[in-house]
Design a protein around this motif. Structure first.
Motif, PDB file in Angstrom:
ATOM      1  N   ASN A   1       0.828  -1.201   0.000  1.00 13.34           N
ATOM      2  CA  ASN A   1       0.000   0.000   0.000  1.00 13.34           C
ATOM      3  C   ASN A   1       0.867   1.258   0.000  1.00 13.34           C
ATOM      4  O   ASN A   1       0.596   2.216  -0.737  1.00 13.34           O
ATOM      5  CB  ASN A   1      -0.930  -0.014   1.210  1.00 13.34           C
ATOM      6  CG  ASN A   1      -2.006   1.025   1.112  1.00 13.34           C
ATOM      7  OD1 ASN A   1      -2.392   1.442   0.031  1.00 13.34           O
ATOM      8  ND2 ASN A   1      -2.497   1.467   2.260  1.00 13.34           N
ATOM      9  N   ASP A   2       1.918   1.270   0.808  1.00 13.12           N
ATOM     10  CA  ASP A   2       2.836   2.416   0.838  1.00 13.12           C
ATOM     11  C   ASP A   2       3.534   2.593  -0.501  1.00 13.12           C
ATOM     12  O   ASP A   2       3.685   3.722  -0.989  1.00 13.12           O
ATOM     13  CB  ASP A   2       3.871   2.249   1.951  1.00 13.12           C
ATOM     14  CG  ASP A   2       3.278   2.402   3.338  1.00 13.12           C
ATOM     15  OD1 ASP A   2       2.164   2.960   3.455  1.00 13.12           O
ATOM     16  OD2 ASP A   2       3.927   1.949   4.304  1.00 13.12           O
ATOM     17  N   ASP A   3       3.964   1.488  -1.099  1.00 17.63           N
ATOM     18  CA  ASP A   3       4.620   1.562  -2.407  1.00 17.63           C
ATOM     19  C   ASP A   3       3.680   2.131  -3.466  1.00 17.63           C
ATOM     20  O   ASP A   3       4.087   2.954  -4.293  1.00 17.63           O
ATOM     21  CB  ASP A   3       5.120   0.186  -2.846  1.00 17.63           C
ATOM     22  CG  ASP A   3       6.272  -0.323  -1.993  1.00 17.63           C
ATOM     23  OD1 ASP A   3       6.868   0.485  -1.252  1.00 17.63           O
ATOM     24  OD2 ASP A   3       6.555  -1.544  -2.054  1.00 17.63           O
TER      25      ASP A   3
ATOM     26  N   MET B   1       3.948   5.568  -5.682  1.00 19.17           N
ATOM     27  CA  MET B   1       3.849   5.568  -7.140  1.00 19.17           C
ATOM     28  C   MET B   1       2.827   6.592  -7.622  1.00 19.17           C
ATOM     29  O   MET B   1       2.989   7.189  -8.678  1.00 19.17           O
ATOM     30  CB  MET B   1       3.467   4.176  -7.644  1.00 19.17           C
ATOM     31  CG  MET B   1       4.586   3.163  -7.536  1.00 19.17           C
ATOM     32  SD  MET B   1       4.063   1.481  -7.950  1.00 19.17           S
ATOM     33  CE  MET B   1       3.346   1.684  -9.557  1.00 19.17           C
ATOM     34  N   GLU B   2       1.779   6.802  -6.846  1.00 19.45           N
ATOM     35  CA  GLU B   2       0.727   7.739  -7.230  1.00 19.45           C
ATOM     36  C   GLU B   2       0.986   9.137  -6.687  1.00 19.45           C
ATOM     37  O   GLU B   2       0.146  10.021  -6.831  1.00 19.45           O
ATOM     38  CB  GLU B   2      -0.626   7.235  -6.722  1.00 19.45           C
ATOM     39  CG  GLU B   2      -1.082   5.962  -7.375  1.00 19.45           C
ATOM     40  CD  GLU B   2      -2.394   5.465  -6.812  1.00 19.45           C
ATOM     41  OE1 GLU B   2      -2.881   6.033  -5.824  1.00 19.45           O
ATOM     42  OE2 GLU B   2      -2.939   4.502  -7.372  1.00 19.45           O
ATOM     43  N   ASN B   3       2.125   9.328  -6.042  1.00 18.73           N
ATOM     44  CA  ASN B   3       2.478  10.626  -5.451  1.00 18.73           C
ATOM     45  C   ASN B   3       1.426  11.112  -4.470  1.00 18.73           C
ATOM     46  O   ASN B   3       1.013  12.252  -4.477  1.00 18.73           O
ATOM     47  CB  ASN B   3       2.698  11.679  -6.535  1.00 18.73           C
ATOM     48  CG  ASN B   3       3.900  11.368  -7.384  1.00 18.73           C
ATOM     49  OD1 ASN B   3       4.882  10.840  -6.888  1.00 18.73           O
ATOM     50  ND2 ASN B   3       3.817  11.666  -8.670  1.00 18.73           N
ATOM     51  N   LYS B   4       0.986  10.223  -3.608  1.00 18.79           N
ATOM     52  CA  LYS B   4      -0.026  10.570  -2.627  1.00 18.79           C
ATOM     53  C   LYS B   4       0.580  10.834  -1.252  1.00 18.79           C
ATOM     54  O   LYS B   4      -0.112  10.836  -0.266  1.00 18.79           O
ATOM     55  CB  LYS B   4      -1.046   9.443  -2.479  1.00 18.79           C
ATOM     56  CG  LYS B   4      -2.051   9.365  -3.573  1.00 18.79           C
ATOM     57  CD  LYS B   4      -3.107   8.360  -3.190  1.00 18.79           C
ATOM     58  CE  LYS B   4      -4.299   8.438  -4.086  1.00 18.79           C
ATOM     59  NZ  LYS B   4      -5.332   7.492  -3.699  1.00 18.79           N
ATOM     60  N   GLU B   5       1.860  11.050  -1.167  1.00 15.18           N
ATOM     61  CA  GLU B   5       2.491  11.238   0.120  1.00 15.18           C
ATOM     62  C   GLU B   5       1.913  12.478   0.800  1.00 15.18           C
ATOM     63  O   GLU B   5       1.816  13.551   0.227  1.00 15.18           O
ATOM     64  CB  GLU B   5       4.000  11.383  -0.037  1.00 15.18           C
ATOM     65  CG  GLU B   5       4.660  10.107  -0.497  1.00 15.18           C
ATOM     66  CD  GLU B   5       6.148  10.282  -0.673  1.00 15.18           C
ATOM     67  OE1 GLU B   5       6.701  11.226  -0.109  1.00 15.18           O
ATOM     68  OE2 GLU B   5       6.729   9.468  -1.389  1.00 15.18           O
TER      69      GLU B   5
END
Length: 110
Positions: free
Chosen positions: A59-61, A65-69
Motif C-alpha cells: 500500500n505504501d509503495d 507511485m501515485e504521489n499521494k504522500e
C-alpha cells in the motif's frame, strides 16, 4: 496394464483429494469453524501479521507511485456529516432519511 493404470489414476485422485481436505481444514480452522489448538492459533496469527505487514508495504509503495504522500483520503469518512447534524438537534439526524413520519411520532410521544 489397464489395472495398473486405473490404480495409478485412483492414487493420483486420492492424493489430490487429501490436499483439498487439508486445505479446507486449514481454512475452517482459520475461520474458527473448527477448534484450534494454541499452537495452531499462534501459527495463524503469525501468518496474518506477516500478511498485514506485506499489505501495508504494498500500500505504501502504491501511494508513492501515485504521489499521494502526505495526502489523506477522506472521501469515505462520513462521520463528520452526522456529527455536524447531531449538534444541531437529535431530530435533525433523521430529517433527510425518514422525514416527517418518524419526527411527527417522536414529537407526539414527548
Amino acid at each position: 496394464m489397464e489395472h495398473e493404470e486405473i490404480e495409478q489414476k485412483l492414487s493420483n485422485i486420492e492424493k489430490k483429494q487429501d490436499k483439498i481436505l487439508n486445505l479446507l481444514t486449514k481454512i475452517a480452522k482459520t475461520l474458527h469453524l473448527l477448534p484450534v489448538s494454541e499452537k495452531e492459533e499462534r501459527e495463524i496469527q503469525i501468518q496474518q501479521r506477516a500478511n498485514f505487514a506485506m499489505q501495508a508495504k504494498v500500500n505504501d509503495d502504491l501511494d508513492k507511485m501515485e504521489n499521494k504522500e502526505g495526502k489523506v483520503d477522506t472521501s469515505h469518512d462520513l462521520s463528520s456529516i452526522y456529527n455536524d447534524i447531531a449538534e444541531q438537534s437529535p431530530e435533525a439526524v433523521y430529517e433527510d432519511v425518514l422525514g416527517a413520519d418518524i419526527l411527527s411520532g417522536m414529537k407526539e410521544e414527548a
